[in-house]
Write a protein that holds these residues in place. Structure first.
Motif, PDB file in Angstrom:
ATOM      1  N   ARG A   9       0.654  -1.130   0.145  1.00 16.71           N
ATOM      2  CA  ARG A   9       0.108  -0.117   0.019  1.00 16.71           C
ATOM      3  C   ARG A   9       0.817   1.434   0.205  1.00 16.71           C
ATOM      4  N   GLY A  10       2.006   1.238   0.402  1.00 15.71           N
ATOM      5  CA  GLY A  10       2.882   2.411   0.484  1.00 15.71           C
ATOM      6  C   GLY A  10       3.900   2.320   1.566  1.00 15.71           C
ATOM      7  N   PHE A  11       4.441   3.428   1.683  1.00 15.18           N
ATOM      8  CA  PHE A  11       5.474   3.806   2.978  1.00 15.18           C
ATOM      9  C   PHE A  11       4.721   4.529   4.060  1.00 15.18           C
ATOM     10  N   VAL A  12       5.410   4.076   5.255  1.00 11.73           N
ATOM     11  CA  VAL A  12       5.183   4.714   6.592  1.00 11.73           C
ATOM     12  C   VAL A  12       6.390   5.055   7.244  1.00 11.73           C
ATOM     13  N   PRO A  13       6.575   6.046   7.959  1.00  8.98           N
ATOM     14  CA  PRO A  13       7.876   6.446   8.614  1.00  8.98           C
ATOM     15  C   PRO A  13       7.673   5.570  10.076  1.00  8.98           C
ATOM     16  N   THR A  14       8.735   5.578  10.638  1.00  5.95           N
ATOM     17  CA  THR A  14       9.025   4.573  11.799  1.00  5.95           C
ATOM     18  C   THR A  14       8.128   4.970  12.926  1.00  5.95           C
ATOM     19  N   GLU A  15       7.571   6.291  13.102  1.00  6.63           N
ATOM     20  CA  GLU A  15       6.881   6.691  14.083  1.00  6.63           C
ATOM     21  C   GLU A  15       5.327   6.360  13.716  1.00  6.63           C
ATOM     22  N   ARG A  16       5.031   5.838  12.622  1.00  4.58           N
ATOM     23  CA  ARG A  16       3.762   5.410  12.283  1.00  4.58           C
ATOM     24  C   ARG A  16       3.608   3.861  11.993  1.00  4.58           C
ATOM     25  N   ARG A  17       4.653   3.150  12.729  1.00  5.74           N
ATOM     26  CA  ARG A  17       4.589   1.827  12.351  1.00  5.74           C
ATOM     27  C   ARG A  17       3.579   1.165  13.147  1.00  5.74           C
ATOM     28  N   ASP A  18       3.146   1.419  14.190  1.00  6.08           N
ATOM     29  CA  ASP A  18       2.004   0.780  14.982  1.00  6.08           C
ATOM     30  C   ASP A  18       0.746   1.117  14.072  1.00  6.08           C
ATOM     31  N   ALA A  19      -0.059   0.131  14.049  1.00 12.62           N
ATOM     32  CA  ALA A  19      -1.191   0.237  13.112  1.00 12.62           C
ATOM     33  C   ALA A  19      -2.374   0.930  13.703  1.00 12.62           C
ATOM     34  N   SER A  20      -2.060   1.052  15.126  1.00 12.46           N
ATOM     35  CA  SER A  20      -3.251   2.163  15.611  1.00 12.46           C
ATOM     36  C   SER A  20      -3.013   3.510  15.469  1.00 12.46           C
ATOM     37  N   THR A  21      -1.972   3.956  14.827  1.00  9.75           N
ATOM     38  CA  THR A  21      -1.493   5.239  14.619  1.00  9.75           C
ATOM     39  C   THR A  21      -2.140   5.739  13.068  1.00  9.75           C
ATOM     40  N   ARG A  22      -2.760   4.687  12.468  1.00  8.50           N
ATOM     41  CA  ARG A  22      -3.179   4.993  11.152  1.00  8.50           C
ATOM     42  C   ARG A  22      -4.487   4.261  10.893  1.00  8.50           C
ATOM     43  N   GLN A  23      -5.157   4.109  11.941  1.00  5.62           N
ATOM     44  CA  GLN A  23      -6.530   3.441  11.804  1.00  5.62           C
ATOM     45  C   GLN A  23      -7.496   4.175  10.565  1.00  5.62           C
ATOM     46  N   THR A  24      -7.438   5.622  10.712  1.00  2.00           N
ATOM     47  CA  THR A  24      -8.256   6.215   9.735  1.00  2.00           C
ATOM     48  C   THR A  24      -7.886   6.037   8.215  1.00  2.00           C
ATOM     49  N   GLY A  25      -6.628   5.589   7.881  1.00  2.00           N
ATOM     50  CA  GLY A  25      -6.109   5.432   6.480  1.00  2.00           C
ATOM     51  C   GLY A  25      -6.182   3.958   6.045  1.00  2.00           C
ATOM     52  N   ASN A  26      -7.348   3.226   7.014  1.00  4.39           N
ATOM     53  CA  ASN A  26      -7.445   1.636   6.540  1.00  4.39           C
ATOM     54  C   ASN A  26      -8.573   1.545   6.015  1.00  4.39           C
ATOM     55  N   PRO A  27      -9.101   1.725   4.984  1.00  2.00           N
ATOM     56  CA  PRO A  27     -10.390   1.391   4.174  1.00  2.00           C
ATOM     57  C   PRO A  27     -10.957   0.180   4.539  1.00  2.00           C
ATOM     58  N   GLU A  28     -12.428   0.328   4.484  1.00  4.84           N
ATOM     59  CA  GLU A  28     -13.247  -0.936   4.959  1.00  4.84           C
ATOM     60  C   GLU A  28     -14.000  -1.205   3.886  1.00  4.84           C
ATOM     61  N   GLY A  29     -14.335  -2.466   3.717  1.00  6.65           N
ATOM     62  CA  GLY A  29     -15.234  -2.601   2.570  1.00  6.65           C
ATOM     63  C   GLY A  29     -14.352  -2.943   1.250  1.00  6.65           C
ATOM     64  N   LYS A  30     -15.305  -2.891   0.127  1.00  9.17           N
ATOM     65  CA  LYS A  30     -14.695  -3.110  -1.335  1.00  9.17           C
ATOM     66  C   LYS A  30     -14.013  -2.079  -1.672  1.00  9.17           C
ATOM     67  N   VAL A  31     -12.716  -2.304  -2.182  1.00 10.08           N
ATOM     68  CA  VAL A  31     -11.797  -1.174  -2.757  1.00 10.08           C
ATOM     69  C   VAL A  31     -11.355  -1.720  -4.354  1.00 10.08           C
ATOM     70  N   GLU A  32     -10.934  -0.827  -5.037  1.00 12.55           N
ATOM     71  CA  GLU A  32     -10.029  -0.957  -6.226  1.00 12.55           C
ATOM     72  C   GLU A  32      -8.796  -0.384  -6.114  1.00 12.55           C
ATOM     73  N   ILE A  33      -7.939  -1.026  -6.502  1.00 15.55           N
ATOM     74  CA  ILE A  33      -6.652  -0.516  -6.457  1.00 15.55           C
ATOM     75  C   ILE A  33      -5.761  -0.528  -7.664  1.00 15.55           C
ATOM     76  N   THR A  34      -4.884   0.228  -8.118  1.00 16.70           N
ATOM     77  CA  THR A  34      -3.926   0.010  -9.405  1.00 16.70           C
ATOM     78  C   THR A  34      -2.575   0.293  -8.930  1.00 16.70           C
ATOM     79  N   GLY A  35      -1.693  -0.430  -9.637  1.00 17.83           N
ATOM     80  CA  GLY A  35      -0.338  -0.439  -9.099  1.00 17.83           C
ATOM     81  C   GLY A  35       0.251  -1.095 -10.647  1.00 17.83           C
ATOM     82  N   LEU A  36       1.560  -1.598 -10.027  1.00 12.78           N
ATOM     83  CA  LEU A  36       2.736  -2.117 -10.599  1.00 12.78           C
ATOM     84  C   LEU A  36       2.723  -3.513 -10.206  1.00 12.78           C
ATOM     85  N   LEU A  37       2.715  -4.552 -11.043  1.00 11.39           N
ATOM     86  CA  LEU A  37       2.906  -6.006 -10.665  1.00 11.39           C
ATOM     87  C   LEU A  37       4.509  -6.020 -10.312  1.00 11.39           C
TER      88      LEU A  37
END
Length: 282
Positions: free
Chosen positions: A129-157
């Motif tokens: 999904r991408g990069f997070v700095p060391t201070e945001r290693r704990d998942a609890s610090t970025r809960q708002t950035g975790n989408p729930e439900g169906k998502v569509e992503i694009t990127g590079l294989l």
């Protein structure tokens, strides 16, 4: 016209032979010359291959996103034919199974966040999904950035990285990851039916407060022309040395003059360790 006559000693005559390169040295030098030329040609061929690879990857990256390969095609996925393809996938993130892999990016040191994406057919694909700095290693610090439900992503294989990081091996039992080894991460997280590749999400797939996507570095060092010129230069330097060594005698003018047997110095020439041929220097 006066002529200067000198008597060449046995040492002089044998010295001329000693100055000639030995056979083994000649063969070795010619072999080295051929090897240097071959290395230069090989680097030219490598350069052509690298330029073709760069062009191919550029086309893949900028092509419209296509659905990720179906499970039936997974065994045939290779870096040569598939890496850096622009792909898309739809599903639901399993945030409780995410894995952090150490990373150093233009944003600084930190972690890649690899999260399984469960698709409608039950198969999974790991998404960087991408990069997070060391201070945001704990998942609890970025809960708002975790989408729930169906998502569509694009990127590079991207192809799995099973050999660990530079001089550092993954330690799954201690949850220390230095490379994106799909099979090892799947085993550590108890995941099944996982694609043998992962997807680097692009910037358009990131959510507010989530990891920073779109940081894939596509760089192929292309120093082959410099290497080729270096090998060719060494070959020509060696060729110059061989020319001087082998061709030195071509620029000397010597005439052998045989005096009559009854000459005044005949006895001296016929006897003694220095007896030899008279040479007239031109």
């Amino acid at each position: 016209m006066s002529k200067t006559r000198t008597v060449t000693s046995k040492a002089d005559r044998t010295g001329g032979k000693a100055a000639r390169p030995r056979l083994w040295l000649t063969v070795l030098s010619l072999t080295a010359f051929a090897l240097l030329i071959a290395l230069g040609v090989w680097q030219i061929e490598r350069r052509a291959w690298k330029l073709a690879l760069i062009d191919r990857v550029e086309q893949r990256v900028h092509a419209p996103a296509q659905p990720i390969p179906a499970p039936a095609a997974w065994p045939t996925i290779t870096a040569a034919s598939d890496e850096y393809r622009h792909v898309s996938a739809t599903g639901r993130f399993l945030h409780d199974r995410e894995t952090l892999v150490q990373a150093v990016t233009e944003e600084g040191p930190g972690y890649w966040v690899l999260t399984p994406l469960q698709r409608a057919d039950g198969t999974l694909v790991l998404v960087n999904r991408g990069f997070v700095p060391t201070e945001r290693r704990d998942a609890s610090t970025r809960q708002t950035g975790n989408p729930e439900g169906k998502v569509e992503i694009t990127g590079l294989l991207r192809i799995t990285e099973p050999k660990g990081g530079f001089l550092r091996n993954n330690v799954p039992q201690h949850n220390r990851w230095y490379s994106r080894d799909v099979a090892a991460i799947a085993a550590a997280r108890g995941l099944h039916d996982v694609a043998p590749f992962f997807v680097d999400a692009d910037a358009g797939s990131q959510s507010a407060g989530g990891p920073i996507g779109g940081l894939t570095v596509i760089r192929f060092p292309n120093n082959h022309l410099i290497y080729a010129l270096t090998w060719f230069a060494l070959a020509f330097m060696l060729a110059g040395k061989l020319l001087v060594t082998f061709g030195g005698g071509l620029f000397r003018r010597r005439r052998f003059v045989h005096e009559p047997a009854g000459g005044p110095d005949a006895a001296a020439r016929r006897t003694g360790s220095d007896a030899g041929t008279i040479v007239e220097q031109a």
